[in-house]
Design an enzyme around this catalytic site. Structure first.
Site, PDB file in Angstrom:
ATOM      1  N   CYS A   1       0.806  -1.224   0.000  1.00 51.55           N
ATOM      2  CA  CYS A   1       0.000   0.000   0.000  1.00 51.55           C
ATOM      3  C   CYS A   1       0.836   1.269   0.000  1.00 51.55           C
ATOM      4  CB  CYS A   1      -0.946   0.001   1.195  1.00 51.55           C
ATOM      5  SG  CYS A   1      -2.060  -1.426   1.201  1.00 51.55           S
TER       6      CYS A   1
ATOM      7  N   HIS B   1      -1.977   8.225   6.451  1.00 51.03           N
ATOM      8  CA  HIS B   1      -2.267   6.913   5.853  1.00 51.03           C
ATOM      9  C   HIS B   1      -3.605   6.396   6.371  1.00 51.03           C
ATOM     10  CE1 HIS B   1      -1.494   3.062   4.020  1.00 51.03           C
ATOM     11  NE2 HIS B   1      -1.638   2.442   5.185  1.00 51.03           N
TER      12      HIS B   1
ATOM     13  N   GLU C   1       0.179   5.712  13.893  1.00 50.51           N
ATOM     14  CA  GLU C   1       0.615   6.799  13.017  1.00 50.51           C
ATOM     15  C   GLU C   1       0.442   8.155  13.683  1.00 50.51           C
ATOM     16  OE1 GLU C   1      -0.279   8.762   8.610  1.00 50.51           O
ATOM     17  OE2 GLU C   1      -1.638   7.233   9.425  1.00 50.51           O
TER      18      GLU C   1
ATOM     19  N   LYS D   1      -8.958   8.601   3.158  1.00 51.84           N
ATOM     20  CA  LYS D   1      -9.509   7.273   2.886  1.00 51.84           C
ATOM     21  C   LYS D   1     -10.918   7.137   3.453  1.00 51.84           C
ATOM     22  CE  LYS D   1      -5.149   4.650   2.614  1.00 51.84           C
ATOM     23  NZ  LYS D   1      -4.189   5.720   2.935  1.00 51.84           N
TER      24      LYS D   1
ATOM     25  N   HIS E   1      -9.648   2.548   0.478  1.00 53.95           N
ATOM     26  CA  HIS E   1      -8.207   2.297   0.402  1.00 53.95           C
ATOM     27  C   HIS E   1      -7.860   1.766  -0.979  1.00 53.95           C
ATOM     28  CE1 HIS E   1      -4.202   1.464   1.300  1.00 53.95           C
ATOM     29  NE2 HIS E   1      -4.301   0.709   2.384  1.00 53.95           N
TER      30      HIS E   1
ATOM     31  N   PHE F   1       1.858  -3.407   3.914  1.00 55.91           N
ATOM     32  CA  PHE F   1       2.200  -4.735   4.408  1.00 55.91           C
ATOM     33  C   PHE F   1       3.664  -5.026   4.077  1.00 55.91           C
ATOM     34  CE2 PHE F   1      -2.214  -7.021   4.381  1.00 55.91           C
ATOM     35  CZ  PHE F   1      -2.618  -6.224   5.437  1.00 55.91           C
TER      36      PHE F   1
END
Length: 415
Positions: A164, A304, A315, A336, A341, A403
């Site tokens: 991502c 994010h 985050e 998002k 996403h 990931f």
């Protein structure tokens, strides 16, 4: 240390769950619209998938591309071509030596539709019926190749894959191509077309997707106490980057600068973020140092923030750690909440949002946060846009994590 060569953004292109181009996508984001909708199919029932919605494209590629183009490209490449054509036109279709023109277009998953369709054909009809274009269509570098071929780019064509974080890392790599002298202009970004029953079922099985089937538009809710996972989205975001000298020489309109790039890896877990946020913090600090930007210059962060229970706060705490007291003046947006996403396309689209936020001095909203998490340590822009300071130089951070522990932070500054 400040970069030797300034890299500026001169063109923007996108196709997203909010709109078929950048202007419609941006206006929908400012209006706080959600791109999440029930899927117009029976996948949930037929395959016993726990999730029956996603954030699909607002404008299908069949409304934009020709039939031959659609037949020879996986949807991931289709989306990239649509966005790159808009970005190139938006930049004024610059005349550039092909040897000085590059393309960096990434995807986190690649041609999943082509791969699985070809497997179905092989099982049901045999090898003679598998299309000869299958491999060129399913390659993860296919979108980059199609963009490179269309533009005749010969300085290099690349497709970095970091889950991502792929779209943001593509832009970071493009910056380095220009700084190193390999190219004067690079078309860069990310794309993803993974709204297919197999990835949907796999994400649902990993319990990373929201299961708010009764209210898809409210399912993506970063920083809300009721968040339960992300909404799968699709689309592409592409930017045209140039050296400041090249842009000035042709009198190009400049949106903003990509002033700093920070990369790191967690070295912790394949799918879970490292709890202290050390890798994310390292990437943000590196990006600020690369840009020569102080914490006090940062007024906006596009997070994010996928709407997962653990990841959002890691985050947020990391941003607070990096900026310290200056974090109090930062307008935090989690877009998002509206787009879902986009996986490998997310970082590129959110770079576009960050560029426009500085260009128009307006931070886009975060929707669906009816009960903010009490542990959120930042000032979240909720429901309606917020004006950023009208005067002076501004800086913003765009974060993208993936990931595998991939961390990318980009620092954007006003032109």
């Amino acid at each position: 240390m400040s970069p030797v060569t300034d890299v500026v953004v001169t063109g923007l292109g996108a196709t997203t769950p909010l709109g078929g181009d950048v202007p419609s996508t941006w206006q929908a984001a400012l209006a706080g619209e959600s791109g999440a909708r029930p899927l117009p199919n029976d996948w949930a029932e037929r395959y016993e998938i726990a999730v029956s919605f996603a954030a699909q494209l607002k404008v299908g590629p069949d409304e934009v591309l020709t039939r031959p183009e659609i037949k020879r490209m996986d949807p991931s490449a289709q989306y990239a071509i649509i966005a790159s054509r808009e970005a190139w036109a938006d930049a004024g279709s610059p005349e550039v030596d092909p040897e000085r023109l590059g393309a960096v277009v990434s995807s986190g998953i690649g041609g999943i539709w082509t791969t699985l369709d070809a497997w179905d054909t092989l099982r049901e009809k045999g090898g003679r019926r598998v299309l000869p274009m299958t491999v060129p269509m399913l390659m993860p570098n296919s979108p980059a190749a199609y963009v490179e071929l269309e533009l005749g780019a010969r300085a290099g064509a690349h497709a970095l894959v970091s889950a991502c974080a792929s779209g943001a890392e593509a832009i970071g790599y493009a910056v380095e191509m220009i700084r190193s002298g390999r190219a004067d202009v690079v078309v860069a970004g990310g794309t993803e077309a993974a709204i297919h029953p197999m990835p949907l079922a796999a994400f649902a099985a990993s319990r990373t997707l929201s299961t708010r089937n009764d209210d898809p538009a409210a399912a993506s809710r970063p920083y809300d106490t009721g968040r339960d996972g992300f909404v799968l989205g699709e689309g592409a975001g592409i930017v045209v980057l140039e050296s400041a000298e090249h842009a000035a020489a042709r009198g190009a309109r400049v949106y903003a600068r990509i002033a700093g790039v920070g990369l790191s890896a967690d070295g912790y877990h394949l799918t879970s973020p490292e709890p202290s946020g050390r890798g994310q913090i390292s990437a943000m600090r590196a990006a600020l140092a690369d840009a020569g930007v102080d914490a006090g210059d940062v007024r906006h962060v596009n997070a994010h923030a996928t709407s997962t229970v653990v990841g959002d706060l890691i985050e947020a705490r990391g941003v607070r750690d990096v900026l310290g007291a200056a974090a109090d003046q930062v307008a935090l947006s989690a877009t998002k909440s509206m787009t879902g996403h986009l996986l490998g396309g997310a970082g590129a689209l959110e770079t576009i949002f960050t560029v426009l936020a500085l260009h128009e001095r307006t931070a886009p909203p975060t929707i669906n946060v009816s009960d903010p998490d009490p542990e959120l340590v930042l000032d979240l822009v909720r429901d309606t846009p917020r004006a950023l300071p009208a005067d002076g130089q501004l800086a913003a951070i765009n974060n993208s994590f993936g990931f595998g522990g991939h961390n990318v932070a980009l620092v954007v500054t006003t032109a």
